[in-house]
Scaffold this active site. Sequence first.
Site, PDB file in Angstrom:
ATOM      1  CG  ASP A   1       0.426  -2.955   6.884  1.00 42.88           C
ATOM      2  OD1 ASP A   1      -0.647  -3.483   7.598  1.00 42.88           O
ATOM      3  OD2 ASP A   1       0.746  -1.767   6.511  1.00 42.88           O
TER       4      ASP A   1
ATOM      5  NE  ARG B   1     -10.173  -2.422  -2.985  1.00 41.61           N
ATOM      6  CZ  ARG B   1      -9.448  -2.101  -1.858  1.00 41.61           C
ATOM      7  NH1 ARG B   1      -8.450  -2.488  -1.599  1.00 41.61           N
ATOM      8  NH2 ARG B   1     -10.161  -1.305  -1.388  1.00 41.61           N
TER       9      ARG B   1
ATOM     10  CG  PHE C   1      -1.958   1.010   1.302  1.00 41.18           C
ATOM     11  CD1 PHE C   1      -3.083   0.824   0.306  1.00 41.18           C
ATOM     12  CD2 PHE C   1      -2.048   2.127   1.919  1.00 41.18           C
ATOM     13  CE1 PHE C   1      -4.157   1.888   0.290  1.00 41.18           C
ATOM     14  CE2 PHE C   1      -2.783   2.924   1.914  1.00 41.18           C
ATOM     15  CZ  PHE C   1      -4.234   2.966   1.084  1.00 41.18           C
TER      16      PHE C   1
ATOM     17  CE  LYS D   1      -7.512  -0.729   5.167  1.00 43.16           C
ATOM     18  NZ  LYS D   1      -6.325  -0.647   4.796  1.00 43.16           N
TER      19      LYS D   1
HETATM   20  C1  LIG Z   1      -5.398   0.716   4.697  1.00 43.79           C
HETATM   21  C2  LIG Z   1      -4.132   0.478   4.795  1.00 43.79           C
HETATM   22  C3  LIG Z   1      -3.370   1.664   5.320  1.00 43.79           C
HETATM   23  C4  LIG Z   1      -4.029   2.877   5.838  1.00 43.79           C
HETATM   24  O1  LIG Z   1      -3.326   3.622   6.817  1.00 43.79           O
HETATM   25  P1  LIG Z   1      -3.985   4.570   7.715  1.00 43.79           P
HETATM   26  O2  LIG Z   1      -2.682   5.283   8.246  1.00 43.79           O
HETATM   27  O3  LIG Z   1      -4.897   3.942   8.580  1.00 43.79           O
HETATM   28  O4  LIG Z   1      -4.925   5.501   6.853  1.00 43.79           O
HETATM   29  C5  LIG Z   1      -1.973   1.497   5.520  1.00 43.79           C
HETATM   30  N1  LIG Z   1      -1.286   0.403   4.950  1.00 43.79           N
HETATM   31  C6  LIG Z   1      -2.075  -0.661   4.439  1.00 43.79           C
HETATM   32  C7  LIG Z   1      -1.459  -1.923   3.818  1.00 43.79           C
HETATM   33  C8  LIG Z   1      -3.365  -0.388   4.365  1.00 43.79           C
HETATM   34  O5  LIG Z   1      -3.919  -1.460   3.750  1.00 43.79           O
END
Ligand SMILES: *Cc1c(COP(=O)(O)O)cnc(C)c1O
Length: 397
Positions: free
Chosen positions: A184, A356, A113, A210
């Site tokens: 993560d 998705r 991400f 989520k």
């Molecule tokens: C959803 C997501 C985020 C979002 O980060 P926030 O700081 O909560 O906005 C970050 N990394 C991954 C891999 C995600 O899926």
Amino acid sequence: MTDFEASRARFDLPEGVTYLDGNSLGPMPKSAVERARQTIADEWGPMLITGWNKAGWMNLPGQLGDRIGRLIGAPAGSTVVGDTLSIKVYQAVASALELRPSRKTVLSDNGNFPSDLYMADGLLRSLGQGHDLKVVDPEAVLDAIDESIAAVMLTQVDYRSGRLHDIKKITEKAHAAGAIMIWDLAHSAGALPIDLTACNADFAVGCTYKYLNGGPGAPAFIHVRPDLIDQVRPALSGWLGHAAPFAFDLDYRPGDGISRMRVGTPPVIQMAVLDAALDAFDDISMEALRARSIELSERFISEVEAGCKQVELVSPRDPQARGSQVSFRFAEGYAAMQALIARGVIGDFRAPDTMRFGFCPLYNTLEEVSHAAAELCDIIATDGWDKPAFKTRKAVT
Ligand SMILES: *Cc1c(COP(=O)(O)O)cnc(C)c1O
């Protein structure tokens, strides 16, 4: 005893809506309303500042960390809640680099991400010590791990395709090369069984809005392997991670164990809502949840592919190789998703052309999956997406 009818009854899903976007924002558990009301009206209102002690607000980050820990195979006392996931990624990478001072490379992949990559990049630049962020294809990660790597930072489930990394294999390779492993679990926690203890990961982070259904803006979590935590020096050395916050010392001393990964004042109302949301997992076997998730996603793929030839599966075909989501590529994917949402089937869209669909056995049924597949195929067969209103991009896609 896993009972998905009972777990579905815990959620307040709008009438007529098929919700396949719990991978972005979980739906509202009915108990969240009462819990938020209690926290505001029965705690904050009458207790005022004494609520930090009387209502136990100060202990919530650790208690919630332990509840999440049970879902990801982390022992009690090794996970804490707070801040956003981006912040937790920063903390994990910063601590990992301090544990490997002679190495200068953080390895990640281009399925990660973007926020994780942005946070790591920002950290490396501000360190000013010549670190670099190496980003390779997901399939090339294993081969790219060598003794130059300080930390491997990966997201287990690819947010676009749902492709699943092999946590155990990659962690073993990272450790064999002397690197720190950071996972993560944003799209894994609450979606599949994870055993952090068995795979020996050094750090794990994730979000709670989520698949854990903690609500928009719910705080993130961080786990540090217990035998490592005493060596971890927090880069975000806030007062609530201090050994004695109310001593108001001028110098920072890290708190005991995982409490040192706390930073500042935690969001009490949002944590209370998350606490209520986590009840949905109390009687759920994660193995049973995974089996149902595969059943849901397999049905969706087979019905969509049988009913419409114009879309292309982006996700791995092998269910063991994907998380709890399915993505299809379609040139007019944005408009098709808007048309679907207008018909009450909610998924989302990731540029440039990916639709998705997330599947959550806690509340999604096989009937909903068939309904969603039929609507998608109908929209595509009839060019139901081809209207100006469906082509205007909104801020959140
Ligand atoms: C959803 C997501 C985020 C979002 O980060 P926030 O700081 O909560 O906005 C970050 N990394 C991954 C891999 C995600 O899926």
